[in-house]
Design a protein around this motif. Structure first.
Motif, PDB file in Angstrom:
ATOM      1  N   ALA A 334       1.174 -14.765   6.005  1.00 36.77           N
ATOM      2  CA  ALA A 334       0.083 -15.310   5.187  1.00 36.77           C
ATOM      3  C   ALA A 334       0.633 -15.833   3.869  1.00 36.77           C
ATOM      4  O   ALA A 334       1.482 -15.191   3.246  1.00 36.77           O
ATOM      5  CB  ALA A 334      -0.959 -14.234   4.930  1.00 36.77           C
ATOM      6  N   HIS A 335       0.189 -17.015   3.484  1.00 33.83           N
ATOM      7  CA  HIS A 335       0.522 -17.554   2.167  1.00 33.83           C
ATOM      8  C   HIS A 335      -0.649 -17.172   1.272  1.00 33.83           C
ATOM      9  O   HIS A 335      -1.721 -17.774   1.383  1.00 33.83           O
ATOM     10  CB  HIS A 335       0.663 -19.073   2.209  1.00 33.83           C
ATOM     11  CG  HIS A 335       1.566 -19.543   3.317  1.00 33.83           C
ATOM     12  ND1 HIS A 335       2.927 -19.496   3.222  1.00 33.83           N
ATOM     13  CD2 HIS A 335       1.299 -20.030   4.546  1.00 33.83           C
ATOM     14  CE1 HIS A 335       3.464 -19.942   4.344  1.00 33.83           C
ATOM     15  NE2 HIS A 335       2.499 -20.265   5.163  1.00 33.83           N
ATOM     16  N   THR A 336      -0.437 -16.170   0.448  1.00 37.80           N
ATOM     17  CA  THR A 336      -1.535 -15.688  -0.387  1.00 37.80           C
ATOM     18  C   THR A 336      -1.298 -16.139  -1.818  1.00 37.80           C
ATOM     19  O   THR A 336      -0.150 -16.321  -2.241  1.00 37.80           O
ATOM     20  CB  THR A 336      -1.584 -14.157  -0.352  1.00 37.80           C
ATOM     21  OG1 THR A 336      -0.286 -13.675  -0.686  1.00 37.80           O
ATOM     22  CG2 THR A 336      -2.001 -13.644   1.015  1.00 37.80           C
ATOM     23  N   ALA A 337      -2.366 -16.327  -2.553  1.00 40.57           N
ATOM     24  CA  ALA A 337      -2.219 -16.742  -3.953  1.00 40.57           C
ATOM     25  C   ALA A 337      -3.376 -16.205  -4.764  1.00 40.57           C
ATOM     26  O   ALA A 337      -4.490 -16.077  -4.254  1.00 40.57           O
ATOM     27  CB  ALA A 337      -2.195 -18.270  -4.047  1.00 40.57           C
ATOM     28  N   ALA A 338      -3.091 -15.913  -6.029  1.00 43.78           N
ATOM     29  CA  ALA A 338      -4.171 -15.592  -6.960  1.00 43.78           C
ATOM     30  C   ALA A 338      -4.792 -16.913  -7.391  1.00 43.78           C
ATOM     31  O   ALA A 338      -4.064 -17.884  -7.660  1.00 43.78           O
ATOM     32  CB  ALA A 338      -3.610 -14.851  -8.164  1.00 43.78           C
ATOM     33  N   VAL A 364      -1.504  -8.119  -5.109  1.00 43.71           N
ATOM     34  CA  VAL A 364      -0.496  -7.115  -4.742  1.00 43.71           C
ATOM     35  C   VAL A 364      -1.006  -6.281  -3.564  1.00 43.71           C
ATOM     36  O   VAL A 364      -0.289  -6.035  -2.587  1.00 43.71           O
ATOM     37  CB  VAL A 364      -0.164  -6.202  -5.953  1.00 43.71           C
ATOM     38  CG1 VAL A 364       0.675  -5.005  -5.527  1.00 43.71           C
ATOM     39  CG2 VAL A 364       0.561  -7.011  -7.024  1.00 43.71           C
ATOM     40  N   LYS A 365      -2.287  -5.897  -3.627  1.00 41.14           N
ATOM     41  CA  LYS A 365      -2.829  -5.054  -2.549  1.00 41.14           C
ATOM     42  C   LYS A 365      -2.818  -5.822  -1.218  1.00 41.14           C
ATOM     43  O   LYS A 365      -2.360  -5.313  -0.187  1.00 41.14           O
ATOM     44  CB  LYS A 365      -4.250  -4.603  -2.901  1.00 41.14           C
ATOM     45  CG  LYS A 365      -4.886  -3.835  -1.745  1.00 41.14           C
ATOM     46  CD  LYS A 365      -6.115  -3.051  -2.113  1.00 41.14           C
ATOM     47  CE  LYS A 365      -6.612  -2.349  -0.833  1.00 41.14           C
ATOM     48  NZ  LYS A 365      -7.923  -1.760  -0.984  1.00 41.14           N
ATOM     49  N   LEU A 366      -3.299  -7.045  -1.242  1.00 41.86           N
ATOM     50  CA  LEU A 366      -3.376  -7.808   0.013  1.00 41.86           C
ATOM     51  C   LEU A 366      -1.970  -8.081   0.569  1.00 41.86           C
ATOM     52  O   LEU A 366      -1.732  -7.972   1.773  1.00 41.86           O
ATOM     53  CB  LEU A 366      -4.114  -9.129  -0.229  1.00 41.86           C
ATOM     54  CG  LEU A 366      -4.424  -9.917   1.030  1.00 41.86           C
ATOM     55  CD1 LEU A 366      -5.434  -9.178   1.910  1.00 41.86           C
ATOM     56  CD2 LEU A 366      -4.972 -11.295   0.685  1.00 41.86           C
ATOM     57  N   ASN A 367      -1.044  -8.404  -0.324  1.00 41.08           N
ATOM     58  CA  ASN A 367       0.326  -8.660   0.139  1.00 41.08           C
ATOM     59  C   ASN A 367       0.928  -7.424   0.789  1.00 41.08           C
ATOM     60  O   ASN A 367       1.662  -7.524   1.778  1.00 41.08           O
ATOM     61  CB  ASN A 367       1.213  -9.131  -1.012  1.00 41.08           C
ATOM     62  CG  ASN A 367       0.944 -10.586  -1.357  1.00 41.08           C
ATOM     63  OD1 ASN A 367       0.308 -11.304  -0.583  1.00 41.08           O
ATOM     64  ND2 ASN A 367       1.411 -11.024  -2.512  1.00 41.08           N
ATOM     65  N   GLY A 368       0.598  -6.258   0.224  1.00 38.91           N
ATOM     66  CA  GLY A 368       1.106  -5.008   0.807  1.00 38.91           C
ATOM     67  C   GLY A 368       0.597  -4.851   2.238  1.00 38.91           C
ATOM     68  O   GLY A 368       1.362  -4.491   3.149  1.00 38.91           O
ATOM     69  N   VAL A 369      -0.676  -5.133   2.444  1.00 39.69           N
ATOM     70  CA  VAL A 369      -1.265  -5.005   3.785  1.00 39.69           C
ATOM     71  C   VAL A 369      -0.586  -5.983   4.747  1.00 39.69           C
ATOM     72  O   VAL A 369      -0.166  -5.633   5.851  1.00 39.69           O
ATOM     73  CB  VAL A 369      -2.796  -5.287   3.719  1.00 39.69           C
ATOM     74  CG1 VAL A 369      -3.406  -5.418   5.105  1.00 39.69           C
ATOM     75  CG2 VAL A 369      -3.491  -4.191   2.915  1.00 39.69           C
TER      76      VAL A 369
END
Ligand code: SAM
Ligand code: SF4
Ligand code: F3S
Length: 441
Positions: A334-338, A364-369
């Protein structure tokens, strides 16, 4: 003739990488030489990105660093190109007089002449900030950064106007290229050695919707045409918009083994309210059902996504719906971003911005998952053998080549440099969340 050297730096997405390849090809064909390093360049060309504020800050700071040297020797000049240049090209050129040429993506066709003139006569070139295409550069097959892989643009611009996104303002309206142009360019690239072609668009699956009569099924038939090119081993495409992804695309993918079963399908949020406010035009359930259809049609496929945390008004419950969606769908990556407010977009002027520290916490939480999910998926590949297109030396260590599976997983193998460009079977012997370790079999 004076020797003219250039060097290219790319920030941003594949669109910019591809524009960089096209400009490189055009400059080389005009007698320019690519400098071994930036210190020897007459022109340093920046392709910049506007999608998040941090990308713009980075580009501005990097371009600023050239001032000292330029003031002493009037070299190197800068070409400030890409999406950020469409937004603030002229303002930046006033601030940094070492920017001799600036143009957004729509005006890239004017850049090679402008660079020639800048060196020969000192003339500056500041393209208008409009997004009407003024000249284009066709792909120069022989000069790609990577000879084995090539990009072909199928559509420029974007009409979706997602509430957070700057792209429609800097890349212009959605415009599909004629199918014969796309297929002709792909054929020429294959003749010149490309084994893998990626079809590019912000919304590739909407391809052809802007043709007379609109209609659906057009991306599927383009995929069919490109994948039929003799000698083309792999076809990829990005990015797919969930609301334009029709089942006939899956039919073609199932029938054509050279279309890689790897789909980037940005979801952007897990809450229906946020999706609506983002102007995404699908619900969470519609998205989940599409992912299930893809997995039923292509059981070996990999699906990646993009997601933004901290969109204005996103509550803790909304955010937890994004987390739950990741746990339910188990994306490969997943490419996640704030969320980053982009001036001029509707979301940026909302009063209910989520505080930056809270956006960062959610990220940070979502990236950890997601890291744990990717780690487990990759670990399940250990012991299996995959066909890998060996590609380029890995920055991870001497003697390692980087390759990709059809599902776009990175595999590092010990192999000689001469093997770059070859398809080889590799058995996976180790794994982490971001890449696999393999050995040739
Ligand atoms: N066309 C693609 C789509 O519909 O998802 C994405 C293109 S956009 C250039 C790449 C990614 O940047 C998006 O998927 C989104 O997650 C992210 N992005 C765009 N605008 C953003 C913003 N204002 N703040 C944070 N991330 C953003
Ligand atoms: Fe941006 Fe939305 Fe267009 Fe993607 S579809 S480029 S996120 S406006
Ligand atoms: Fe790509 Fe950034 Fe432009 S993501 S389209 S280079 S704004």
């Amino acid at each position: 003739m004076i020797e003219k050297n250039f060097s290219i730096r790319v920030i941003g997405c594949q669109m910019n990488v591809h524009d960089g390849d096209k400009l490189r090809g055009e400059l080389l064909s005009r007698g320019w030489r690519e400098a071994d390093d930036e210190n020897g360049a007459d022109f340093v060309v920046f392709f910049t990105c506007s999608v998040r504020e941090r990308a713009e800050q980075k580009a501005a700071s990097e371009m600023g660093k050239f001032g000292k040297k330029w003031k002493k020797s009037r070299r190197p000049c800068l070409a400030f190109l890409g999406c950020m240049a469409a937004r603030v090209g002229s303002a930046m050129a006033r601030k940094f007089p070492w920017i001799a040429v600036t143009a957004g993506p729509a005006h890239i066709g004017l850049v090679p002449d402008a660079m020639d003139r800048a060196l020969e006569t000192g003339e500056k070139f500041i393209a208008g900030s409009g997004t009407d295409v003024a000249g284009s550069i066709s792909c120069a097959p022989k000069s790609r950064g990577n000879p084995h892989k090539a990009y072909v643009t199928v559509a420029n611009g974007c009409d979706q106007f997602c509430a957070y996104c700057i792209v429609p303002y800097v890349r212009g309206r959605f415009a599909s290229r004629a199918p014969e142009d796309v297929i002709g360019e792909a054929r020429a690239l294959v003749r010149n050695g490309a084994a893998e072609i990626t079809l590019l668009g912000q919304n590739v699956d909407a391809y052809g919707k802007d043709f007379d009569g609109g209609g659906r099924g057009r991306f599927a038939s383009l995929l069919d045409g490109v994948s039929s090119i003799d000698g083309l081993r792999r076809v990829r495409f990005a990015t797919s918009h969930p609301s334009d992804f029709t089942d006939d695309i899956l039919d073609v993918m199932r029938d054509r083994p050279n279309i890689c079963p790897s789909i980037n399908l940005p979801v952007q949020a897990g809450s229906d309210r946020v999706l609506r406010e983002m102007n995404r035009r699908y619900t969470k359930d519609e998205y989940v059902s599409l992912v299930r259809r893809i997995r039923a049609a292509l059981p070996e496929s990999s699906i990646t996504t993009d997601l933004i945390v901290g969109f204005p008004g996103e509550t803790e419950e909304d955010f937890e719906e994004s987390v739950a969606l990741f746990e339910e769908l188990r994306f490969d990556l997943a490419h996640t971003a704030a969320y980053s407010p982009r001036e001029g977009t509707p979301a940026a002027s909302r009063a209910d911005q989520v505080p930056p520290a809270e956006r960062a916490r959610r990220l940070v939480k979502l990236n950890g998952v997601q890291t744990e999910i990717s780690r487990k998926i990759n670990a399940s590949m250990v012991g299996r053998t995959y066909e890998v297109l060996l590609d380029e030396p890995s920055p991870k260590g001497e003697g390692l080549l980087q390759g990709r599976t059809a599902t776009d997983k990175v595999v590092l193998v010990r192999a000689p440099l001469e093997m770059a460009g070859a398809f080889r079977a590799a058995r996976v012997i180790g794994s982490g969340p971001w890449c696999l370790e393999g050995e040739l079999v």
